[in-house]
Structures are given as structure tokens and as C-alpha cells.
Design a protein around this motif. Structure first.
Motif, PDB file in Angstrom:
ATOM      1  N   PHE A 112       8.275   4.883  10.700  1.00 15.70           N
ATOM      2  CA  PHE A 112       6.765   4.098  10.391  1.00 15.70           C
ATOM      3  C   PHE A 112       5.955   5.229  10.060  1.00 15.70           C
ATOM      4  O   PHE A 112       4.992   5.022   9.010  1.00 15.70           O
ATOM      5  CB  PHE A 112       6.426   3.651  11.913  1.00 15.70           C
ATOM      6  N   GLY A 113       5.937   6.518  10.531  1.00 16.55           N
ATOM      7  CA  GLY A 113       4.917   7.446  10.124  1.00 16.55           C
ATOM      8  C   GLY A 113       5.205   7.929   8.554  1.00 16.55           C
ATOM      9  O   GLY A 113       4.393   7.912   7.888  1.00 16.55           O
ATOM     10  N   LEU A 114       6.540   7.855   7.955  1.00 13.17           N
ATOM     11  CA  LEU A 114       6.907   8.334   6.468  1.00 13.17           C
ATOM     12  C   LEU A 114       6.130   7.079   5.788  1.00 13.17           C
ATOM     13  O   LEU A 114       5.785   7.478   4.845  1.00 13.17           O
ATOM     14  CB  LEU A 114       8.101   8.706   6.449  1.00 13.17           C
ATOM     15  N   GLY A 115       6.766   5.885   6.316  1.00 10.14           N
ATOM     16  CA  GLY A 115       6.239   4.716   5.290  1.00 10.14           C
ATOM     17  C   GLY A 115       4.774   4.955   5.345  1.00 10.14           C
ATOM     18  O   GLY A 115       3.928   4.342   4.213  1.00 10.14           O
ATOM     19  N   SER A 116       4.061   4.859   6.186  1.00 11.73           N
ATOM     20  CA  SER A 116       2.722   4.923   6.282  1.00 11.73           C
ATOM     21  C   SER A 116       2.098   5.793   5.405  1.00 11.73           C
ATOM     22  O   SER A 116       0.969   5.658   4.552  1.00 11.73           O
ATOM     23  CB  SER A 116       1.997   5.033   7.732  1.00 11.73           C
ATOM     24  N   VAL A 117       2.357   7.154   5.476  1.00 13.23           N
ATOM     25  CA  VAL A 117       1.957   8.350   4.622  1.00 13.23           C
ATOM     26  C   VAL A 117       2.181   8.035   3.083  1.00 13.23           C
ATOM     27  O   VAL A 117       1.196   7.905   2.188  1.00 13.23           O
ATOM     28  CB  VAL A 117       2.567   9.521   4.913  1.00 13.23           C
ATOM     29  N   ILE A 118       3.364   7.440   2.798  1.00  9.42           N
ATOM     30  CA  ILE A 118       3.781   7.187   1.497  1.00  9.42           C
ATOM     31  C   ILE A 118       2.875   5.939   0.839  1.00  9.42           C
ATOM     32  O   ILE A 118       2.311   6.029  -0.065  1.00  9.42           O
ATOM     33  CB  ILE A 118       5.317   6.631   1.250  1.00  9.42           C
ATOM     34  N   GLY A 119       2.650   4.844   1.701  1.00 10.62           N
ATOM     35  CA  GLY A 119       2.068   3.752   1.438  1.00 10.62           C
ATOM     36  C   GLY A 119       0.508   4.165   1.324  1.00 10.62           C
ATOM     37  O   GLY A 119      -0.130   3.729   0.289  1.00 10.62           O
ATOM     38  N   THR A 139      -0.793   7.167   0.409  1.00 11.31           N
ATOM     39  CA  THR A 139      -0.989   7.890  -0.770  1.00 11.31           C
ATOM     40  C   THR A 139      -0.819   7.149  -2.085  1.00 11.31           C
ATOM     41  O   THR A 139      -1.581   7.191  -2.926  1.00 11.31           O
ATOM     42  CB  THR A 139       0.326   8.990  -0.834  1.00 11.31           C
ATOM     43  N   LEU A 140      -0.015   6.125  -2.096  1.00  9.83           N
ATOM     44  CA  LEU A 140      -0.025   5.250  -3.265  1.00  9.83           C
ATOM     45  C   LEU A 140      -1.135   4.461  -3.574  1.00  9.83           C
ATOM     46  O   LEU A 140      -1.646   4.207  -4.320  1.00  9.83           O
ATOM     47  CB  LEU A 140       1.210   4.357  -3.260  1.00  9.83           C
ATOM     48  N   LEU A 141      -1.590   3.815  -2.395  1.00 12.96           N
ATOM     49  CA  LEU A 141      -2.822   3.095  -2.566  1.00 12.96           C
ATOM     50  C   LEU A 141      -3.959   3.695  -2.703  1.00 12.96           C
ATOM     51  O   LEU A 141      -4.777   3.499  -3.730  1.00 12.96           O
ATOM     52  CB  LEU A 141      -3.226   2.262  -0.907  1.00 12.96           C
TER      53      LEU A 141
END
Length: 114
Positions: free
Chosen positions: A64-71, A73-75
Motif C-alpha cells: 500500500f505504501g509503495l503504491g501510494s508513493v508511486i501514484g 509521484t506520477l500524479l
């Protein structure tokens, strides 16, 4: 002297089940089968061990943390790029040009002549 034998009272004959009782018994049987299926499910097996549960929740948190950071960053980068295209707006355009120049300077691709 012989003692008279006493016959035990006869058990009452079972009464036939009503339709509602038969339906309730069938429902209870189906429910029992479904609970047995649920208890043998892998997710429930993970919940039965505290160490497996801790490991599962830890990995879930990491994902969840990795997905949140990547998302995020992209946004943020897409929104930043999109806002930098609005150079004609007096406040946002100037601010975004400055921000874009800072980004270019930071990565070493500053364009001369502007």
C-alpha cells in the motif's frame, strides 16, 4: 420369590416432522457445509496463526505504501507538467516557468538564451 419384572415405559413414537422443520433441517445442513468450506479457505488459515497474520499485514502495508508513493509521484509530475504549459496565465504561468527552469537547472539541461 421372584420379583416381577417391570417393563420400562415405552418411548413415545417420533412424530413426523412438519414441512417447516424439514426445511429448517435442510437449511442447517447446507449452512454447515458452507461453514466447513469457509473454515478450510486459505484466508481463514492465515488468520489462525498470529505470525502469519503479522507477516501478511506487514506485506500488505508495504504494498500500500509503495503504491501510494508511486501514484502520488506520477500524479504530481503530470499536474506539474500540465500547469507548466499555461505560460499565458500571469501568476501561474510565471511561477511554472520559474519552476520548470529550476527543474532543468537541477538536472543540468538548462537552455540558454531565455
Amino acid at each position: 420369590m421372584t420379583e416381577p419384572t417391570q417393563t420400562p415405559p415405552s418411548a413415545p413414537l417420533p412424530t413426523p416432522l412438519s414441512e417447516a422443520e424439514v426445511k429448517a433441517q435442510e437449511t442447517l445442513t447446507r449452512l454447515t457445509v458452507e461453514v466447513e468450506k469457509l473454515n478450510s479457505h486459505r484466508f481463514i488459515a492465515v488468520q489462525n496463526s498470529i505470525w502469519r497474520l503479522i507477516g501478511f499485514q506487514f506485506l500488505r502495508g508495504l504494498a500500500f505504501g509503495l503504491g501510494s508513493v508511486i501514484g502520488a509521484t506520477l500524479l504530481v509530475s503530470i499536474i506539474g507538467w500540465w500547469l507548466s504549459q499555461f505560460e499565458f496565465l500571469p501568476v501561474i504561468g510565471d511561477w511554472m516557468v520559474i519552476l520548470a527552469n529550476e527543474f532543468e537547472r537541477a538536472i543540468g539541461t538548462e537552455q540558454t538564451g531565455q
